[in-house]
Design a protein around this motif. Structure first.
Motif, PDB file in Angstrom:
ATOM      1  N   ASN A  43       0.832  -1.208   0.000  1.00  0.00           N
ATOM      2  CA  ASN A  43       0.000   0.000   0.000  1.00  0.00           C
ATOM      3  C   ASN A  43       0.863   1.253   0.000  1.00  0.00           C
ATOM      4  O   ASN A  43       0.592   2.217  -0.729  1.00  0.00           O
ATOM      5  N   VAL A  44       1.891   1.256   0.846  1.00  0.00           N
ATOM      6  CA  VAL A  44       2.807   2.401   0.902  1.00  0.00           C
ATOM      7  C   VAL A  44       3.547   2.541  -0.420  1.00  0.00           C
ATOM      8  O   VAL A  44       3.728   3.655  -0.942  1.00  0.00           O
ATOM      9  N   ALA A  45       3.967   1.416  -0.983  1.00  0.00           N
ATOM     10  CA  ALA A  45       4.705   1.449  -2.251  1.00  0.00           C
ATOM     11  C   ALA A  45       3.865   2.081  -3.354  1.00  0.00           C
ATOM     12  O   ALA A  45       4.344   2.944  -4.111  1.00  0.00           O
ATOM     13  N   ILE A  46       2.605   1.673  -3.471  1.00  0.00           N
ATOM     14  CA  ILE A  46       1.737   2.228  -4.504  1.00  0.00           C
ATOM     15  C   ILE A  46       1.469   3.704  -4.237  1.00  0.00           C
ATOM     16  O   ILE A  46       1.498   4.534  -5.152  1.00  0.00           O
ATOM     17  N   GLY A  47       1.198   4.044  -2.970  1.00  0.00           N
ATOM     18  CA  GLY A  47       0.954   5.447  -2.645  1.00  0.00           C
ATOM     19  C   GLY A  47       2.121   6.335  -3.017  1.00  0.00           C
ATOM     20  O   GLY A  47       1.937   7.418  -3.598  1.00  0.00           O
ATOM     21  N   LEU A  48       3.329   5.895  -2.712  1.00  0.00           N
ATOM     22  CA  LEU A  48       4.522   6.680  -3.051  1.00  0.00           C
ATOM     23  C   LEU A  48       4.751   6.732  -4.554  1.00  0.00           C
ATOM     24  O   LEU A  48       5.141   7.768  -5.098  1.00  0.00           O
ATOM     25  N   SER A  49       4.511   5.627  -5.241  1.00  0.00           N
ATOM     26  CA  SER A  49       4.682   5.613  -6.693  1.00  0.00           C
ATOM     27  C   SER A  49       3.740   6.612  -7.357  1.00  0.00           C
ATOM     28  O   SER A  49       4.125   7.335  -8.285  1.00  0.00           O
ATOM     29  N   ARG A  50       2.503   6.676  -6.877  1.00  0.00           N
ATOM     30  CA  ARG A  50       1.550   7.627  -7.447  1.00  0.00           C
ATOM     31  C   ARG A  50       1.930   9.079  -7.140  1.00  0.00           C
ATOM     32  O   ARG A  50       1.475   9.990  -7.824  1.00  0.00           O
ATOM     33  N   LEU A  51       2.758   9.258  -6.126  1.00  0.00           N
ATOM     34  CA  LEU A  51       3.235  10.609  -5.792  1.00  0.00           C
ATOM     35  C   LEU A  51       4.571  10.919  -6.453  1.00  0.00           C
ATOM     36  O   LEU A  51       5.223  11.908  -6.116  1.00  0.00           O
ATOM     37  N   GLY A  52       4.977  10.080  -7.384  1.00  0.00           N
ATOM     38  CA  GLY A  52       6.154  10.369  -8.188  1.00  0.00           C
ATOM     39  C   GLY A  52       7.458   9.819  -7.654  1.00  0.00           C
ATOM     40  O   GLY A  52       8.528  10.166  -8.183  1.00  0.00           O
ATOM     41  N   LYS A  53       7.415   8.933  -6.661  1.00  0.00           N
ATOM     42  CA  LYS A  53       8.641   8.366  -6.113  1.00  0.00           C
ATOM     43  C   LYS A  53       8.908   6.994  -6.730  1.00  0.00           C
ATOM     44  O   LYS A  53       7.993   6.258  -7.098  1.00  0.00           O
ATOM     45  N   LYS A  54      10.198   6.640  -6.816  1.00  0.00           N
ATOM     46  CA  LYS A  54      10.595   5.325  -7.311  1.00  0.00           C
ATOM     47  C   LYS A  54      10.661   4.367  -6.128  1.00  0.00           C
ATOM     48  O   LYS A  54      11.376   4.616  -5.164  1.00  0.00           O
ATOM     49  N   VAL A  55       9.925   3.266  -6.243  1.00  0.00           N
ATOM     50  CA  VAL A  55       9.791   2.353  -5.113  1.00  0.00           C
ATOM     51  C   VAL A  55      10.141   0.924  -5.542  1.00  0.00           C
ATOM     52  O   VAL A  55       9.733   0.459  -6.610  1.00  0.00           O
ATOM     53  N   ARG A  56      10.867   0.236  -4.673  1.00  0.00           N
ATOM     54  CA  ARG A  56      11.235  -1.166  -4.879  1.00  0.00           C
ATOM     55  C   ARG A  56      10.603  -1.990  -3.762  1.00  0.00           C
ATOM     56  O   ARG A  56      10.836  -1.722  -2.582  1.00  0.00           O
ATOM     57  N   TRP A  57       9.795  -2.981  -4.129  1.00  0.00           N
ATOM     58  CA  TRP A  57       9.103  -3.810  -3.142  1.00  0.00           C
ATOM     59  C   TRP A  57       9.734  -5.186  -3.098  1.00  0.00           C
ATOM     60  O   TRP A  57       9.936  -5.829  -4.134  1.00  0.00           O
ATOM     61  N   ILE A  58      10.051  -5.646  -1.872  1.00  0.00           N
ATOM     62  CA  ILE A  58      10.679  -6.943  -1.669  1.00  0.00           C
ATOM     63  C   ILE A  58       9.731  -7.843  -0.901  1.00  0.00           C
ATOM     64  O   ILE A  58       9.146  -7.436   0.107  1.00  0.00           O
TER      65      ILE A  58
END
Length: 332
Positions: A43-58
């Motif tokens: 959830n945090v990963a998607i929220g940050l991605s939609r705010l323009g951040k690059k996110v890596r989920w493990i």
């Protein structure tokens, strides 16, 4: 030219497939369900991605259709899943949400012996953190398996050694472990983080009944540079060394579903603090940055309660700025 493996944030934790009633009936009487993705860290990963951040989920997923669904959904949201483990001998978790018109939903987990519950320190790889700035974890992952507590702990230590800042949301899930074990483990993770994100009920669970200001002082003394305490309908308060700022809530008229609101709060807060990591490392975080972070966090947390599902209604950055400025994006 940016490196392909750069990431603003790395996060580690289990994602599940969520089933919830298509109508308003309880699980006992419902016969049709919608399928979605759920999990605090994703959830945090998607929220940050939609705010323009690059996110890596493990994480670790089964080699089943549910695991494929999780991978496809996250990749479709721009989240890097290249380091996800696929376990041929364990399933992807599922859970069911039983919506209540008069209270928070009841949730029923089916995650025992899941692929993610089999995570252990031996799977940790240094390349998880290559090109990354920040690492986000929650207190859910340590509760789901025999070795997941030590996996998260060792990952936090490695991330710190590689120069990443770290955030920790206790995200207490009483159904997953005993109160005594939860309290012991969650307290032990606080000294390993730079940003600590408890809710007021979690603060009370960990430290007992104290004045709000004392919670901030006690948690800061354990090691974090900033504590963002969620106060529900009263907003949030941020603590840094020698200072505290309280920010009122973003007002909403009604609540549809509270699940995922804390994750949206975390995404909003981190999306601002990520632009001030050097100040975060020194603990010299300007009050105006803390206020901006809490305002965005409160807004996203409130918006998350307006729809069924954990993340589907999360706004893009342009939409969020319009909402916060009282100028919603034109739709027609």
């Amino acid at each position: 030219m940016p490196q392909q493996n750069e990431a603003d944030v790395v996060t580690l934790g289990e994602s599940m497939v969520l089933f919830q009633s298509m109508g308003d009936r309880s699980l006992m009487y419902e016969s049709t369900f919608t399928k979605s993705l759920a999990g605090a860290e994703s959830n945090v990963a998607i929220g940050l991605s939609r705010l323009g951040k690059k996110v890596r989920w493990i994480s670790s997923l089964g080699t089943d259709p549910f695991g494929d669904f999780v991978m496809a959904t996250l990749a479709g949201e721009g989240v890097d899943t290249t380091h996800v483990i696929r376990d041929e001998d364990a399933p992807t978790s599922v859970y069911f949400k039983d919506l209540k018109a008069y209270a928070d939903p009841n949730v029923y987990y089916y995650r025992k012996h899941s692929a993610a519950s089999r995570l252990h320190p031996g799977v940790i790889r240094s390349e998880w953190f290559d090109g990354a700035k920040h690492f986000h974890v929650t207190g859910i992952t340590p509760a789901i398996g025999k070795e997941t507590e030590e996996t998260v702990r060792q990952a936090m230590i490695l991330a710190h050694e590689k120069g990443l800042t770290i955030s920790f949301d206790p995200n207490l899930r009483r159904k997953l472990w005993s109160a005594e074990k939860a309290r012991e483990v969650l307290l032990s993770f606080i000294p390993l983080c730079d940003i600590y994100l408890p809710g007021i009920e979690e603060a009370q669970f960990l430290l007992g009944d104290l004045p709000v200001e004392e919670y901030g002082e006690r948690f800061l003394a354990m090691g974090p540079k900033i504590v963002a305490l969620k106060l529900g309908e009263e907003g949030a308060i941020g603590f840094t060394t020698g200072h505290s700022v309280k920010v009122p809530p973003f007002k909403i008229d009604h609540v549809v579903d509270t699940v995922g609101a804390g994750d949206s709060f975390a995404a909003g807060l981190l999306s601002v603090l990520l632009d001030s990591l050097e100040q975060l490392r020194t603990g010299n975080i300007p009050a105006e940055v803390v206020i901006e972070a809490l305002e965005r966090a409160n807004t996203l947390g409130a918006l998350a309660t307006q729809f069924k599902g954990d993340w589907e209604g999360a706004p893009r950055l342009k939409e969020l700025k319009g909402i916060m400025n009282g100028k919603p994006v034109s739709t027609r």
